[in-house]
Every structure is written in structure tokens, then in C-alpha cells.
Design a protein around this motif. Structure first.
Motif, PDB file in Angstrom:
ATOM      1  N   PRO A  89       2.355  13.852  -7.729  1.00  0.00           N
ATOM      2  CA  PRO A  89       2.223  12.582  -6.935  1.00  0.00           C
ATOM      3  C   PRO A  89       0.713  12.237  -6.425  1.00  0.00           C
ATOM      4  CG  PRO A  89       3.951  13.951  -5.643  1.00  0.00           C
ATOM      5  CD  PRO A  89       3.288  14.669  -6.773  1.00  0.00           C
ATOM      6  N   LEU A  90       1.036  11.155  -6.467  1.00  0.00           N
ATOM      7  CA  LEU A  90      -0.822  10.503  -6.780  1.00  0.00           C
ATOM      8  C   LEU A  90      -2.032  11.346  -5.508  1.00  0.00           C
ATOM      9  CD1 LEU A  90      -3.244   8.172  -7.710  1.00  0.00           C
ATOM     10  CD2 LEU A  90      -2.368   7.060  -5.778  1.00  0.00           C
ATOM     11  N   LEU A  91      -1.113  11.164  -4.148  1.00  0.00           N
ATOM     12  CA  LEU A  91      -2.297  12.358  -3.510  1.00  0.00           C
ATOM     13  C   LEU A  91      -3.209  13.673  -3.266  1.00  0.00           C
ATOM     14  CD1 LEU A  91      -1.348  10.590   0.155  1.00  0.00           C
ATOM     15  CD2 LEU A  91      -3.075  10.448  -1.451  1.00  0.00           C
ATOM     16  N   ARG A  92      -1.830  14.115  -4.716  1.00  0.00           N
ATOM     17  CA  ARG A  92      -1.700  15.150  -5.148  1.00  0.00           C
ATOM     18  C   ARG A  92      -2.678  16.042  -5.786  1.00  0.00           C
ATOM     19  NH1 ARG A  92       1.055  19.012  -8.344  1.00  0.00           N
ATOM     20  NH2 ARG A  92       0.152  21.262  -8.074  1.00  0.00           N
ATOM     21  N   LEU A 134       0.595  -1.076  -0.267  1.00  0.00           N
ATOM     22  CA  LEU A 134       0.203   0.144  -0.091  1.00  0.00           C
ATOM     23  C   LEU A 134       0.687   1.415   0.070  1.00  0.00           C
ATOM     24  CD1 LEU A 134      -2.947   1.213   0.168  1.00  0.00           C
ATOM     25  CD2 LEU A 134      -2.376   1.390   2.614  1.00  0.00           C
ATOM     26  N   MET A 135       1.925   1.107   0.766  1.00  0.00           N
ATOM     27  CA  MET A 135       2.832   2.809   0.810  1.00  0.00           C
ATOM     28  C   MET A 135       3.730   2.882  -0.485  1.00  0.00           C
ATOM     29  SD  MET A 135       4.171   4.682   2.313  1.00  0.00           S
ATOM     30  CE  MET A 135       3.016   3.863   4.502  1.00  0.00           C
ATOM     31  N   GLN A 136       3.746   1.844  -1.675  1.00  0.00           N
ATOM     32  CA  GLN A 136       4.492   1.993  -2.655  1.00  0.00           C
ATOM     33  C   GLN A 136       3.344   2.655  -3.626  1.00  0.00           C
ATOM     34  OE1 GLN A 136       4.921  -1.169  -5.249  1.00  0.00           O
ATOM     35  NE2 GLN A 136       7.313  -0.502  -5.960  1.00  0.00           N
ATOM     36  N   LEU A 137       2.017   2.231  -3.815  1.00  0.00           N
ATOM     37  CA  LEU A 137       0.568   2.578  -4.108  1.00  0.00           C
ATOM     38  C   LEU A 137       0.914   4.129  -3.866  1.00  0.00           C
ATOM     39  CD1 LEU A 137      -1.331   1.512  -6.496  1.00  0.00           C
ATOM     40  CD2 LEU A 137      -2.844   1.349  -3.927  1.00  0.00           C
ATOM     41  N   LEU A 138       0.602   4.824  -2.848  1.00  0.00           N
ATOM     42  CA  LEU A 138       0.511   5.498  -2.308  1.00  0.00           C
ATOM     43  C   LEU A 138       1.577   6.844  -2.100  1.00  0.00           C
ATOM     44  CD1 LEU A 138      -1.313   5.022   0.901  1.00  0.00           C
ATOM     45  CD2 LEU A 138      -2.152   5.701  -0.662  1.00  0.00           C
ATOM     46  N   SER A 139       2.586   6.266  -3.292  1.00  0.00           N
ATOM     47  CA  SER A 139       3.722   7.184  -3.282  1.00  0.00           C
ATOM     48  C   SER A 139       3.802   7.286  -4.612  1.00  0.00           C
ATOM     49  CB  SER A 139       5.409   6.424  -2.455  1.00  0.00           C
ATOM     50  OG  SER A 139       5.606   6.204  -1.262  1.00  0.00           O
ATOM     51  N   THR A 176       3.777   7.959  -8.671  1.00  0.00           N
ATOM     52  CA  THR A 176       3.744   9.764  -9.141  1.00  0.00           C
ATOM     53  C   THR A 176       2.634   9.342 -10.621  1.00  0.00           C
ATOM     54  OG1 THR A 176       5.932   9.654 -10.195  1.00  0.00           O
ATOM     55  CG2 THR A 176       5.541  10.636  -8.210  1.00  0.00           C
TER      56      THR A 176
END
Length: 508
Positions: free
Chosen positions: A472-475, A393-398, A400
Motif C-alpha cells: 500500500p502506498l501509505l505503508r 484522491l481516494m484512489q491515489l491513496l489506495s 499499491t
């Protein structure tokens, strides 16, 4: 004349050789048959799991080095009561392997190390098996060909010792395994289940991998439910390495271990599984299911699948394709979770995706289609830390996102969603207020306007990332930058949201 004499001499010599072979056969065959019967009886008695082993007669052919047993019966102590019989069992072995069975010859023919052929073929006809109160079944024909093993394991087995299963499998080779017409009845707590298998095929087992596996016409049925698969196939399967397999086999999930010990096992296993899944050569090259179906106890509990396929060609570089064709699920399955779908009896799903490396990034294209809901097409490129997925999951959230484009054609999805929350008269005003609240600010004016066109008359919605710069994905979901990061356009449909909702649920 010389030519005729040569033919005559060759004919006479051939006849003599045949007579010698027949003579040897008449003398040797009974000796081998008696010896084989003694060895097999003695070996069965030494195996603790076998209670009884018998056969009506043994036949040996010196020319083919094949041993045939008729009317074989094996009764096991463990699992208790398991009974297996075969009308005919034929074993053909290489000359060296046959000589290994003779203790006085074994030191001269059995190598110290390395692989050796131990069996040309094993065929069984008319197999039946049963266990009182649990199962009963039959198998018309089964055959194994080209079996090799490590010489150390052959020596251990001949000496009455049992090699470690993973170690034995790691060095074993089987060219092919075939089975035809398997039928079995299994007793369950609520009745019985009948299972059939038309054919099974395995090719190329070696180095903890299998080149090809096929299950054809696999069916199971109880008095209330039926399930069937026309074909389950797998190509290029590679198991985890021997160390991982040993650890997996040591992990017990039956509650006999403490939670702390179980957590420690999982802590060791997960990195190994992660390494297996992300290796350069994937764990499986092709996985396919064709013509699958399930019928439950109720008429509405019907599921079917025309095709599901995974082509996992490489991890470095990344290359993977997936396809789902006509996956049909009962609407009741969704409605039981709180989503009401008036007038809809089934959900029909289709989709494809193509994932591959492109200029140091991962390019993914494909489409998802849900009949009477809508169709989504997408094309995006992205990068993950390390360049290879590690399924965390950490890699998915990180990750771009570089470029991305989505196109959604509404075929009723918005109307169904709205029906679960509002009356037709209230849906439009609610969506407008929700859009004003969710996407505030002048930077989001164009985005808001396009979404209002879409919610008023659902048609086609296109969303395109305005820059190919890595984001970045979250952005990508930051409300403050949505209007600058994404360009949204809408093409209105033929029918308003209000009219769609009235048509789907006239009573509301």
C-alpha cells in the motif's frame, strides 16, 4: 474514316452541349441571382440579432452551383454594434441543397431523416470586423468545406426555427476549415492588446469529435507584455457526450445561482467528466505546444518553452507519453514564494514519461531534470483499484506499489535548500541530527548511513524497493519499515556540501 466521323460527331455534340449550357446560364443565372438576393435579404430581416445586411451584387454559376456575394456588410443588434464585412463570399451547394431553398421543391428533395450534404464549400476573402470601443480586426481568407447536417435541422432552419446547439453539433459534419492571417486589436481596461494568427486549420469534425486542430503563429502583445506560440496542435479530440455537454452549458458560475444549486450542478457534472476522462478512447489523442514564449513588463519576467507534448493513446490498456523540453521560468517566480536561489536567474526544466499497462499493472518510466538542481530517473509499477484511473484522491491513496527504482543526481539542489535554512558551518550537523531523529532504529542503519554520505558530499542517490510484492502506498512511507522496504545507496560527489554552499553564497 469511321474513326474520323466519330471524332467529328463528338466534337459537334460537345459544342452543342456547351452552347446549351451557356444559353441556360444566360437565362437561369439572372433569375437565381434575383431570387437569392430576395431570400437573403428576407432571411436577414427575420434574424433578430441582425440589424442590417447588404451586398453590392450577386453572381450565380449553374455549372458549379455557386453563389457569390460581393461587398457584404452585416451589422448586428446583438452583440450591439458588431459590424462585419467581406469583399467576397462564395457559397457552393449540392443540387439537392439548392433545391431545398425553393419551397415548392422542398417536400420532394428534403429527406425526413438522416444526414444530408448542405454545402460543398464556403469561402470568404477580405473579412473585417469591429465593435466600437471593444475590438477591430481583419481576416485575409477563410474556407469551409464538406458541410453535412441532419435533415431535421435543415428543415427547422428553413422554417425559421433554431435547433438546440448541442443537438445541431452532435449531428454536424465539417470536412475542413481554414483561416489565414487573422489580426485583431482588443481594447482592455488599461489599454489595448494586439493579436495575430498566421493560420488555423481544422479537419474532420463529426460525432462531437475533431480529428485535427492547428493554430500556427499565435501572438498577443500589449505595451508591456508579449506572448507567442509557434504551434498549438490537437489530434483526436472527443468532446463529452451530448448529455454532459448540455449539463455543462446549463451550469452558471456567474453568481446568479445559490451555493446549494451550484453544488448540485457540480455533483452531477463531476461523475460525467470523470467518465469522459476514463473512457476507453481518451478525450484527446495528441496535444502539443511548440516554441512558446512570454515577456513581462520587467526584464526578468521571461518564460519560454521549446516543446510540450502529450500522447494519450489509450485508457484500456493504459498507454500515455508526455514530454517537456526546455521549459524556462524566471528564478524570481520561485524566490517570490520564499525560496532564495543566489546566482540563479532562470530555471530550465526537461522531462519525459512513459505510462503503459504491464501484466495487469501500470508501468511508469521517465526522468525529470532541472538544470543546476538535479536529475531524477524513475521506473515503477503500481496498481489502482478498478484498474483505471478515475482522477480521485481516494484512489491515489489506495494504490499499491509493486517494484520501484529511483536515481537522483544532485547538481546543486541540496545546497540551495540548505542555504535557505542554515549557514555552511551549520548545515552538515543539522542534516546529521535530522537523519538520526527522522529514521531511528537499527533497521534503518543502512538507510541512515547512505543518506549521511549523500548530505556530506551530494552526488548520486539510488533508492530501490527490495520486494515486488504489492505494498500500500501509505505503508511505503512508514518509518518503522523503511529500512526493510527500501535499499538506499549513495555515491559521493566531487564537492562537499560545505564547499558548494560557500561557492553559491560566498558572503555567508
Amino acid at each position: 474514316m469511321k474513326y474520323k466521323k466519330t471524332i467529328l460527331a463528338t466534337t459537334i455534340l460537345s459544342a452543342l452541349l456547351i452552347l446549351i449550357a451557356l444559353g441556360v446560364s444566360l437565362v437561369v443565372s439572372p433569375m437565381v441571382e434575383r431570387k437569392a438576393e430576395q431570400l437573403l435579404t428576407r432571411y436577414a430581416a427575420r434574424v433578430g440579432a441582425i440589424e442590417r445586411c447588404s451586398f453590392s451584387r450577386v453572381e450565380f454559376s449553374p455549372l458549379s452551383r455557386s453563389l457569390t456575394l460581393h461587398d457584404v456588410l452585416v451589422i448586428y443588434r446583438s452583440p450591439k454594434g458588431l459590424r462585419k464585412s467581406m469583399d467576397r463570399l462564395e457559397i457552393s451547394v449540392p443540387l439537392r441543397a439548392a433545391a431545398c431553398a425553393v419551397p415548392s421543391l422542398r417536400p420532394y428533395v428534403l429527406p425526413e431523416n438522416g444526414s444530408m450534404d448542405v454545402c460543398n464549400s464556403i469561402t470568404a476573402d477580405g473579412v473585417s470586423f469591429s465593435m466600437p470601443g471593444l475590438l477591430a480586426g481583419s481576416l485575409k481568407h477563410a474556407a469551409i468545406s464538406g458541410v453535412s447536417a441532419d435533415a431535421r435541422h435543415v428543415r427547422a432552419i428553413l422554417d425559421g426555427r433554431r435547433p438546440e446547439p448541442v443537438d445541431l453539433l452532435e449531428h454536424a459534419v465539417i470536412d475542413g476549415l481554414d483561416a489565414v492571417n487573422l489580426r485583431a486589436t482588443v481594447q482592455t481596461g488599461t489599454g489595448s492588446a494586439a493579436c495575430t494568427l498566421g493560420a488555423f486549420r481544422l479537419r474532420g469534425l463529426h460525432d462531437l469529435g475533431i480529428e485535427e486542430i492547428r493554430f500556427e503563429q499565435l501572438n498577443a502583445a500589449t505595451n508591456k507584455e508579449r506572448a507567442g506560440i509557434a504551434l498549438f496542435g490537437m489530434d483526436g479530440f472527443r468532446a463529452p457526450d451530448a448529455a454532459t455537454l448540455r449539463l455543462l452549458l446549463s451550469v452558471r458560475l456567474d453568481g446568479k445561482k445559490s451555493p446549494q444549486a451550484l453544488d448540485k450542478d457540480i455533483e452531477h457534472v463531476l461523475p460525467m467528466l470523470q467518465q469522459w476522462l476514463t473512457a476507453t478512447i481518451p478525450p484527446v489523442r495528441v496535444l502539443a505546444v511548440e516554441k512558446a514564449s512570454f515577456r513581462g513588463s520587467r526584464p526578468q519576467d521571461v518564460m519560454s518553452l521549446d516543446l510540450m507534448r502529450l500522447d494519450w493513446l489509450s485508457n484500456r490498456p493504459r498507454e500515455m507519453k508526455t514530454a517537456v523540453k526546455d521549459l524556462v521560468l524566471p528564478a524570481q517566480l520561485v524566490e517570490s514564494n520564499g525560496l532564495h536561489l543566489p546566482g540563479l536567474k532562470e530555471l530550465r526544466f526537461n522531462g519525459e514519461s512513459d505510462t503503459r499497462d504491464e501484466d495487469g499493472r501500470i508501468r511508469e518510466t521517465g526522468y525529470l531534470s532541472l538544470a543546476r538542481f538535479g536529475q531524477l530517473r524513475y521506473n515503477a509499477s503500481y496498481a489502482v483499484p478498478g484498474g483505471v484511473f478515475n482522477f480521485s484522491l481516494m484512489q491515489l491513496l489506495s494504490m499499491t506499489i509493486h517494484d520501484a527504482a529511483f536515481s537522483f543526481v544532485d547538481q546543486g539542489a541540496l545546497a540551495y535548500i540548505a542555504l535557505n535554512q542554515h549557514d555552511p558551518d551549520m548545515a552538515g550537523p543539522y542534516f546529521n541530527q535530522a537523519l538520526d531523529y527522522s529514521f531511528p532504529g537499527r533497521d534503518n542503519d543502512a538507510l541512515r548511513a547512505a543518506l549521511k554520505v549523500f548530505t556530506d558530499r551530494p552526488g548520486t542517490l539510488d533508492i530501490v524497493k527490495t520486494t515486488s510484492e504489492p505494498t500500500p502506498l501509505l505503508r511505503c512511507f512508514d518509518v518503522a519499515t523503511l529500512g526493510r522496504l527500501w535499499r538506499v545507496s549513495a555515491t559521493p560527489g566531487k564537492e562537499s556540501l560545505y564547499d558548494q554552499m560557500r561557492r553559491l553564497a560566498p558572503a555567508r
